[in-house]
Scaffold this motif. Structure first.
Motif, PDB file in Angstrom:
ATOM      1  N   SER A  63       0.824  -1.209   0.000  1.00 19.56           N
ATOM      2  CA  SER A  63       0.000   0.000   0.000  1.00 19.56           C
ATOM      3  C   SER A  63       0.855   1.254   0.000  1.00 19.56           C
ATOM      4  O   SER A  63       0.609   2.195  -0.769  1.00 19.56           O
ATOM      5  CB  SER A  63      -0.921  -0.012   1.226  1.00 19.56           C
ATOM      6  OG  SER A  63      -1.625   1.201   1.351  1.00 19.56           O
ATOM      7  N   LEU A  64       1.864   1.288   0.856  1.00 18.99           N
ATOM      8  CA  LEU A  64       2.773   2.444   0.903  1.00 18.99           C
ATOM      9  C   LEU A  64       3.494   2.628  -0.430  1.00 18.99           C
ATOM     10  O   LEU A  64       3.579   3.747  -0.956  1.00 18.99           O
ATOM     11  CB  LEU A  64       3.785   2.249   2.024  1.00 18.99           C
ATOM     12  CG  LEU A  64       3.294   2.415   3.459  1.00 18.99           C
ATOM     13  CD1 LEU A  64       4.310   1.828   4.435  1.00 18.99           C
ATOM     14  CD2 LEU A  64       3.049   3.886   3.782  1.00 18.99           C
ATOM     15  N   ALA A  65       4.021   1.526  -0.968  1.00 17.40           N
ATOM     16  CA  ALA A  65       4.785   1.610  -2.203  1.00 17.40           C
ATOM     17  C   ALA A  65       3.920   2.077  -3.371  1.00 17.40           C
ATOM     18  O   ALA A  65       4.367   2.851  -4.219  1.00 17.40           O
ATOM     19  CB  ALA A  65       5.418   0.260  -2.516  1.00 17.40           C
ATOM     20  N   ALA A  66       2.669   1.615  -3.418  1.00 19.90           N
ATOM     21  CA  ALA A  66       1.775   2.005  -4.503  1.00 19.90           C
ATOM     22  C   ALA A  66       1.416   3.479  -4.440  1.00 19.90           C
ATOM     23  O   ALA A  66       1.109   4.095  -5.464  1.00 19.90           O
ATOM     24  CB  ALA A  66       0.507   1.155  -4.458  1.00 19.90           C
ATOM     25  N   THR A  67       1.463   4.066  -3.248  1.00 16.52           N
ATOM     26  CA  THR A  67       1.225   5.506  -3.113  1.00 16.52           C
ATOM     27  C   THR A  67       2.323   6.293  -3.815  1.00 16.52           C
ATOM     28  O   THR A  67       2.068   7.342  -4.422  1.00 16.52           O
ATOM     29  CB  THR A  67       1.179   5.893  -1.621  1.00 16.52           C
ATOM     30  OG1 THR A  67       0.124   5.166  -0.979  1.00 16.52           O
ATOM     31  CG2 THR A  67       0.956   7.382  -1.436  1.00 16.52           C
ATOM     32  N   VAL A  68       3.543   5.780  -3.737  1.00 14.98           N
ATOM     33  CA  VAL A  68       4.691   6.453  -4.350  1.00 14.98           C
ATOM     34  C   VAL A  68       4.802   6.117  -5.837  1.00 14.98           C
ATOM     35  O   VAL A  68       5.075   6.994  -6.664  1.00 14.98           O
ATOM     36  CB  VAL A  68       5.987   6.050  -3.622  1.00 14.98           C
ATOM     37  CG1 VAL A  68       7.222   6.563  -4.341  1.00 14.98           C
ATOM     38  CG2 VAL A  68       5.955   6.559  -2.185  1.00 14.98           C
ATOM     39  N   PRO A 104       2.456   3.960  -8.390  1.00 11.72           N
ATOM     40  CA  PRO A 104       1.368   3.068  -8.787  1.00 11.72           C
ATOM     41  C   PRO A 104       1.859   2.040  -9.807  1.00 11.72           C
ATOM     42  O   PRO A 104       2.593   2.382 -10.738  1.00 11.72           O
ATOM     43  CB  PRO A 104       0.335   4.024  -9.401  1.00 11.72           C
ATOM     44  CG  PRO A 104       0.605   5.340  -8.714  1.00 11.72           C
ATOM     45  CD  PRO A 104       2.098   5.379  -8.545  1.00 11.72           C
ATOM     46  N   GLY A 105       1.455   0.802  -9.610  1.00 10.50           N
ATOM     47  CA  GLY A 105       1.906  -0.264 -10.493  1.00 10.50           C
ATOM     48  C   GLY A 105       3.197  -0.912 -10.056  1.00 10.50           C
ATOM     49  O   GLY A 105       3.724  -1.787 -10.743  1.00 10.50           O
ATOM     50  N   VAL A 106       3.730  -0.502  -8.907  1.00  6.84           N
ATOM     51  CA  VAL A 106       4.996  -1.027  -8.398  1.00  6.84           C
ATOM     52  C   VAL A 106       4.976  -2.560  -8.355  1.00  6.84           C
ATOM     53  O   VAL A 106       3.958  -3.175  -8.070  1.00  6.84           O
ATOM     54  CB  VAL A 106       5.304  -0.450  -6.997  1.00  6.84           C
ATOM     55  CG1 VAL A 106       4.257  -0.895  -5.976  1.00  6.84           C
ATOM     56  CG2 VAL A 106       6.705  -0.811  -6.545  1.00  6.84           C
ATOM     57  N   ASP A 124      -4.158 -12.561  -3.622  1.00  8.71           N
ATOM     58  CA  ASP A 124      -5.093 -12.352  -4.727  1.00  8.71           C
ATOM     59  C   ASP A 124      -5.951 -11.116  -4.505  1.00  8.71           C
ATOM     60  O   ASP A 124      -6.230 -10.357  -5.446  1.00  8.71           O
ATOM     61  CB  ASP A 124      -5.982 -13.589  -4.901  1.00  8.71           C
ATOM     62  CG  ASP A 124      -5.194 -14.820  -5.345  1.00  8.71           C
ATOM     63  OD1 ASP A 124      -4.048 -14.657  -5.820  1.00  8.71           O
ATOM     64  OD2 ASP A 124      -5.722 -15.945  -5.202  1.00  8.71           O
ATOM     65  N   ALA A 125      -6.366 -10.894  -3.260  1.00  6.47           N
ATOM     66  CA  ALA A 125      -7.171  -9.709  -2.949  1.00  6.47           C
ATOM     67  C   ALA A 125      -6.354  -8.437  -3.136  1.00  6.47           C
ATOM     68  O   ALA A 125      -6.852  -7.420  -3.641  1.00  6.47           O
ATOM     69  CB  ALA A 125      -7.707  -9.804  -1.521  1.00  6.47           C
ATOM     70  N   ALA A 126      -5.086  -8.484  -2.740  1.00  3.63           N
ATOM     71  CA  ALA A 126      -4.212  -7.318  -2.924  1.00  3.63           C
ATOM     72  C   ALA A 126      -4.032  -7.011  -4.400  1.00  3.63           C
ATOM     73  O   ALA A 126      -4.097  -5.843  -4.824  1.00  3.63           O
ATOM     74  CB  ALA A 126      -2.858  -7.573  -2.267  1.00  3.63           C
ATOM     75  N   ALA A 127      -3.805  -8.041  -5.204  1.00  8.20           N
ATOM     76  CA  ALA A 127      -3.617  -7.840  -6.642  1.00  8.20           C
ATOM     77  C   ALA A 127      -4.868  -7.249  -7.287  1.00  8.20           C
ATOM     78  O   ALA A 127      -4.776  -6.468  -8.243  1.00  8.20           O
ATOM     79  CB  ALA A 127      -3.259  -9.166  -7.304  1.00  8.20           C
ATOM     80  N   ALA A 128      -6.034  -7.609  -6.750  1.00  9.19           N
ATOM     81  CA  ALA A 128      -7.288  -7.154  -7.341  1.00  9.19           C
ATOM     82  C   ALA A 128      -7.690  -5.752  -6.906  1.00  9.19           C
ATOM     83  O   ALA A 128      -8.432  -5.070  -7.630  1.00  9.19           O
ATOM     84  CB  ALA A 128      -8.405  -8.139  -6.984  1.00  9.19           C
ATOM     85  N   THR A 129      -7.210  -5.311  -5.748  1.00  6.17           N
ATOM     86  CA  THR A 129      -7.709  -4.047  -5.191  1.00  6.17           C
ATOM     87  C   THR A 129      -6.677  -2.932  -5.102  1.00  6.17           C
ATOM     88  O   THR A 129      -7.052  -1.764  -4.962  1.00  6.17           O
ATOM     89  CB  THR A 129      -8.291  -4.280  -3.781  1.00  6.17           C
ATOM     90  OG1 THR A 129      -7.269  -4.805  -2.925  1.00  6.17           O
ATOM     91  CG2 THR A 129      -9.457  -5.263  -3.837  1.00  6.17           C
ATOM     92  N   LEU A 130      -5.393  -3.258  -5.167  1.00  8.45           N
ATOM     93  CA  LEU A 130      -4.352  -2.237  -5.071  1.00  8.45           C
ATOM     94  C   LEU A 130      -3.725  -1.983  -6.443  1.00  8.45           C
ATOM     95  O   LEU A 130      -3.644  -2.901  -7.269  1.00  8.45           O
ATOM     96  CB  LEU A 130      -3.249  -2.686  -4.102  1.00  8.45           C
ATOM     97  CG  LEU A 130      -3.566  -2.682  -2.617  1.00  8.45           C
ATOM     98  CD1 LEU A 130      -2.429  -3.340  -1.838  1.00  8.45           C
ATOM     99  CD2 LEU A 130      -3.790  -1.260  -2.115  1.00  8.45           C
ATOM    100  N   PRO A 131      -3.232  -0.755  -6.681  1.00  8.69           N
ATOM    101  CA  PRO A 131      -2.537  -0.474  -7.937  1.00  8.69           C
ATOM    102  C   PRO A 131      -1.100  -0.989  -7.897  1.00  8.69           C
ATOM    103  O   PRO A 131      -0.134  -0.222  -7.838  1.00  8.69           O
ATOM    104  CB  PRO A 131      -2.604   1.046  -8.037  1.00  8.69           C
ATOM    105  CG  PRO A 131      -2.618   1.515  -6.617  1.00  8.69           C
ATOM    106  CD  PRO A 131      -3.405   0.467  -5.865  1.00  8.69           C
ATOM    107  N   ILE A 132      -0.958  -2.316  -7.875  1.00 12.52           N
ATOM    108  CA  ILE A 132       0.348  -2.956  -7.810  1.00 12.52           C
ATOM    109  C   ILE A 132       0.418  -4.046  -8.869  1.00 12.52           C
ATOM    110  O   ILE A 132      -0.598  -4.493  -9.395  1.00 12.52           O
ATOM    111  CB  ILE A 132       0.620  -3.591  -6.424  1.00 12.52           C
ATOM    112  CG1 ILE A 132      -0.450  -4.644  -6.081  1.00 12.52           C
ATOM    113  CG2 ILE A 132       0.677  -2.507  -5.340  1.00 12.52           C
ATOM    114  CD1 ILE A 132      -0.238  -5.380  -4.769  1.00 12.52           C
TER     115      ILE A 132
END
Length: 232
Positions: free
Chosen positions: A54-59, A61-63, A82-90
């Motif tokens: 979450s922190l890294a994606a703030t800096v 997106p798509g990290v 799987d939930a992280a991949a579906a909901t975060l910009p990573i």
């Protein structure tokens, strides 16, 4: 972005940053890395929670977020990934060992994790991560100083001599209260096992619930002298 070409230059940069960024926020540390390395950094996550992704994606997106699928994970851990991949910009990169669990059993015998946990971790975690990290100049982890005595001296930026690259530990100075606050304030995904008595989540055969008074990692490789998997 600074062009650094030699190992000595990279090491000097890491050591200087480790001093200068002590006391900086996690986002400031990650922004420093992004300024230095552009997209050539990644986050390694065990998916015990998604604070670091979450922190890294703030800096950025798509990290890239590196997840080691050892073949021994709890279903809840794979579900968190799987939930992280579906909901975060990573961008989740799932890393696997050269051999499947069945192939490893054929080569080394069943339940290698019981007889030689260091070798099992090396085959299923250390080597796959080492190979993947060759694509980057720096990598970030969620190590914290308060997790165990072996992590008390972690720097927020340090030199990973074994891999010849910069290592970031942006939340090294965080306490569990800091983690809990960030999760609550940002709606961060957490592995359900952390609500079911587990203080730290690793491979299912090598992880147990902890009891009151134990540190968070006491349930990892319980009954042995092993305290780290080797990737740090």
């Amino acid at each position: 972005m600074v062009a650094l070409t030699t190992r000595d230059e990279m090491k000097a940069l890491a050591e200087k940053a480790g001093e200068e960024l002590e006391g900086a926020s996690a986002l400031e540390i990650l922004r420093w890395a992004d300024e230095q390395f552009g997209g050539s950094w990644a986050v390694a996550s065990s998916m015990a929670d998604t604070v670091m992704p979450s922190l890294a994606a703030t800096v950025r997106p798509g990290v890239d977020v590196l997840f080691l699928d050892t073949g021994y994970h709890f279903a809840e851990t794979l579900g968190t990934r799987d939930a992280a991949a579906a909901t975060l910009p990573i961008t989740v990169r799932t890393l696997t060992a050269q051999q499947s669990v069945a192939e490893q059993d054929t080569s080394f015998g069943a339940r290698l994790y019981e007889r030689n946990p260091d070798q099992c971790c090396a085959l299923r975690k250390v080597l796959p991560l080492r190979k993947a990290l060759q694509d980057y100049s720096a990598w970030a982890s969620g190590l914290r100083r308060d997790e165990s005595a072996t992590r008390a001296g972690v720097r927020v930026v340090e030199w990973d001599d074994g891999r010849g690259m910069v290592k970031l530990n942006p939340i090294a100075a965080w306490t569990q209260d800091d983690v809990d606050a960030y999760i609550a304030e940002n709606g961060v995904l957490v592995n359900p096992l952390l609500f079911d008595g587990y203080g730290s989540v690793g491979c299912a055969p090598c992880t147990r619930r902890i009891v009151e008074g134990e540190d968070a990692r006491a349930g990892r490789w319980s009954g042995s002298n092993k305290v780290e998997c080797g990737i740090h």
